[in-house]
Design a protein around this motif. Structure first.
Motif, PDB file in Angstrom:
ATOM      1  N   ARG A  27       0.850  -1.184   0.000  1.00 24.15           N
ATOM      2  CA  ARG A  27       0.000   0.000   0.000  1.00 24.15           C
ATOM      3  C   ARG A  27       0.888   1.237   0.000  1.00 24.15           C
ATOM      4  O   ARG A  27       1.980   1.230   0.569  1.00 24.15           O
ATOM      5  CB  ARG A  27      -0.943   0.012   1.218  1.00 24.15           C
ATOM      6  N   THR A  55      -9.674   6.905  -4.636  1.00 32.36           N
ATOM      7  CA  THR A  55     -10.239   5.787  -3.865  1.00 32.36           C
ATOM      8  C   THR A  55     -10.727   4.669  -4.790  1.00 32.36           C
ATOM      9  O   THR A  55     -10.599   3.483  -4.457  1.00 32.36           O
ATOM     10  CB  THR A  55     -11.401   6.276  -2.985  1.00 32.36           C
ATOM     11  N   ALA A  56     -11.264   5.030  -5.957  1.00 31.38           N
ATOM     12  CA  ALA A  56     -11.739   4.020  -6.903  1.00 31.38           C
ATOM     13  C   ALA A  56     -10.569   3.205  -7.455  1.00 31.38           C
ATOM     14  O   ALA A  56     -10.674   1.974  -7.624  1.00 31.38           O
ATOM     15  CB  ALA A  56     -12.497   4.688  -8.046  1.00 31.38           C
ATOM     16  N   ASP A  58      -7.678   2.700  -5.891  1.00 36.12           N
ATOM     17  CA  ASP A  58      -7.187   1.861  -4.799  1.00 36.12           C
ATOM     18  C   ASP A  58      -8.063   0.625  -4.620  1.00 36.12           C
ATOM     19  O   ASP A  58      -7.564  -0.483  -4.385  1.00 36.12           O
ATOM     20  CB  ASP A  58      -7.144   2.663  -3.492  1.00 36.12           C
ATOM     21  N   THR A  59      -9.366   0.812  -4.731  1.00 36.87           N
ATOM     22  CA  THR A  59     -10.295  -0.309  -4.577  1.00 36.87           C
ATOM     23  C   THR A  59     -10.092  -1.341  -5.674  1.00 36.87           C
ATOM     24  O   THR A  59     -10.077  -2.553  -5.427  1.00 36.87           O
ATOM     25  CB  THR A  59     -11.750   0.186  -4.595  1.00 36.87           C
ATOM     26  N   ALA A  62      -6.888  -3.271  -5.082  1.00 38.91           N
ATOM     27  CA  ALA A  62      -7.026  -4.218  -3.972  1.00 38.91           C
ATOM     28  C   ALA A  62      -7.820  -5.453  -4.383  1.00 38.91           C
ATOM     29  O   ALA A  62      -7.714  -6.512  -3.751  1.00 38.91           O
ATOM     30  CB  ALA A  62      -7.711  -3.529  -2.789  1.00 38.91           C
ATOM     31  N   GLY A  63      -8.611  -5.348  -5.448  1.00 36.51           N
ATOM     32  CA  GLY A  63      -9.432  -6.468  -5.897  1.00 36.51           C
ATOM     33  C   GLY A  63      -8.710  -7.451  -6.801  1.00 36.51           C
ATOM     34  O   GLY A  63      -9.278  -8.491  -7.167  1.00 36.51           O
TER      35      GLY A  63
END
Length: 351
Positions: A27, A55-56, A58-59, A62-63
């Motif tokens: 991260r 944020t989108a 990062d999401t 992370a997926g």
């Protein structure tokens, strides 16, 4: 003959690497210091210009899961430079090129062309100007960027034009990438970015080397937004039809056919693309070296010179051998070049 050819090459890919699993769990650290905060602000502003929230992104990152990315990219790790900045990587490979061990210093060059996609951490530094300043030679240097894998071939085309229309007779084309936060190495379901640098020395009037027979570059309006495709979980729409058409057109311009290509420089943007290009363009007879020359991930602007140098370290070139280089950018740029090996100015190839 007033030939323009590549007479020397060099490359550097760091031995240190970061595995796919490690890349996915990392991260972004808290931005400490003015430079880190400035780079982060630039990155986030760039996202906002394309209507993307940090944020989108990062999401979406992370997926990702390692098995899926390994399957679609064919990569399990990337080369990761722990210390040197992009401009220092450029200096390293250019010094190797111009000051080979055990040999007399070669004559000075007239111009440095620098290729990159990444940003130097110290954004006040011009890598091209640093190269000229530290090596104390050359006239006005300049840089080309943002065409990713097509960048080096664009520089090669410009260098050839300079030599054909000016007094430039020795030009260094050098490329380097060194990725650091906040920029991601995981380009969705398309590729993984590694660090590395490569350089070539072009000479006009040379009698031995890889002579440029044809080079073509296409830079259409952007057709893709890299970070939007990451968020959507889709691979970038790489223009395979356009690339194959450009390769065949470049071969015709060079006066040869696919079966005349002895060496094919591989391009590691994704698992299947290079094989598709080879099959669709009829390049089955071309040698592209052992698989280990592709270690280190996708090197973006440095991809072509690094892979070419590694390949030529293992190839036995004969007069008349032809080599094919190709590259593409994430947003639609396409490039291709054909070179022919000449010794003592006499080619023995069949045209």
């Amino acid at each position: 003959m007033n030939e323009i050819g590549i007479v020397a090459s060099s490359a550097y890919v760091p031995a240190a690497s970061r595995g796919l699993v490690q890349l996915l769990v990392e991260r972004q650290p808290h931005a400490e210091g003015r430079t880190a905060r400035f780079l982060q602000a630039c990155f986030e502003e760039n996202l906002r210009m394309h209507g993307i929230a940090r944020t989108a992104l990062d999401t979406a990152q992370a997926g990702h899961d390692a098995p899926t990315l390994q399957e679609v990219t064919g990569m399990v790790a990337v080369a990761s430079e722990p210390a040197l900045e992009a401009s220092e990587l450029l200096l390293r490979v250019t010094r190797d090129l111009l000051q080979p061990a055990g040999e007399a210093t070669v004559p000075p060059v007239s111009t440095f062309l620098v290729c990159h996609t990444c940003l130097e951490n110290d954004v006040t530094i011009s890598a091209a100007c640093r190269l000229q300043s530290e090596l104390q030679q050359g006239r006005v240097p300049f840089a080309i960027g943002q065409l990713q894998g097509a960048t080096f071939l664009m520089a090669l085309s410009l260098a050839a034009d300079l030599m054909a229309t000016s007094t430039d007779d020795r030009i260094v084309v050098a490329a380097a990438e060194r990725w650091s936060w906040p920029y991601t190495r995981v380009i969705g379901h398309t590729t993984l970015l590694g660090d590395g640098a490569g350089a070539v020395l072009l000479e006009r009037g040379c009698t031995r080397g890889w002579m440029l027979r044809a080079v073509r570059v296409q830079t259409p309006p952007p057709t893709a937004e890299v970070y939007r495709h990451i968020i959507q979980g889709q691979p970038l729409p790489l223009n395979l039809d356009g690339l194959c058409a450009l390769i065949l057109d470049t071969l015709r311009e060079a006066g040869c056919s696919p079966r005349d290509i002895a060496i094919l420089v591989p391009h590691q943007i994704s698992r299947h693309l290079a094989d598709c290009v080879r099959r669709r363009c009829g390049l089955h007879k071309a040698w592209c070296g052992p698989a280990d020359i592709l270690d280190g991930g996708y090197l973006c602007a440095a991809e072509v010179p690094v892979r070419m140098h590694r390949l030529l370290q293992q190839a036995v070139a004969h007069p008349g051998d032809r080599m094919l280089l190709w590259g593409l950018g994430f947003e639609g740029a396409l490039a291709c070049a054909v070179l022919e090996y000449v010794d003592q100015g006499v080619s023995h190839g069949n045209h």
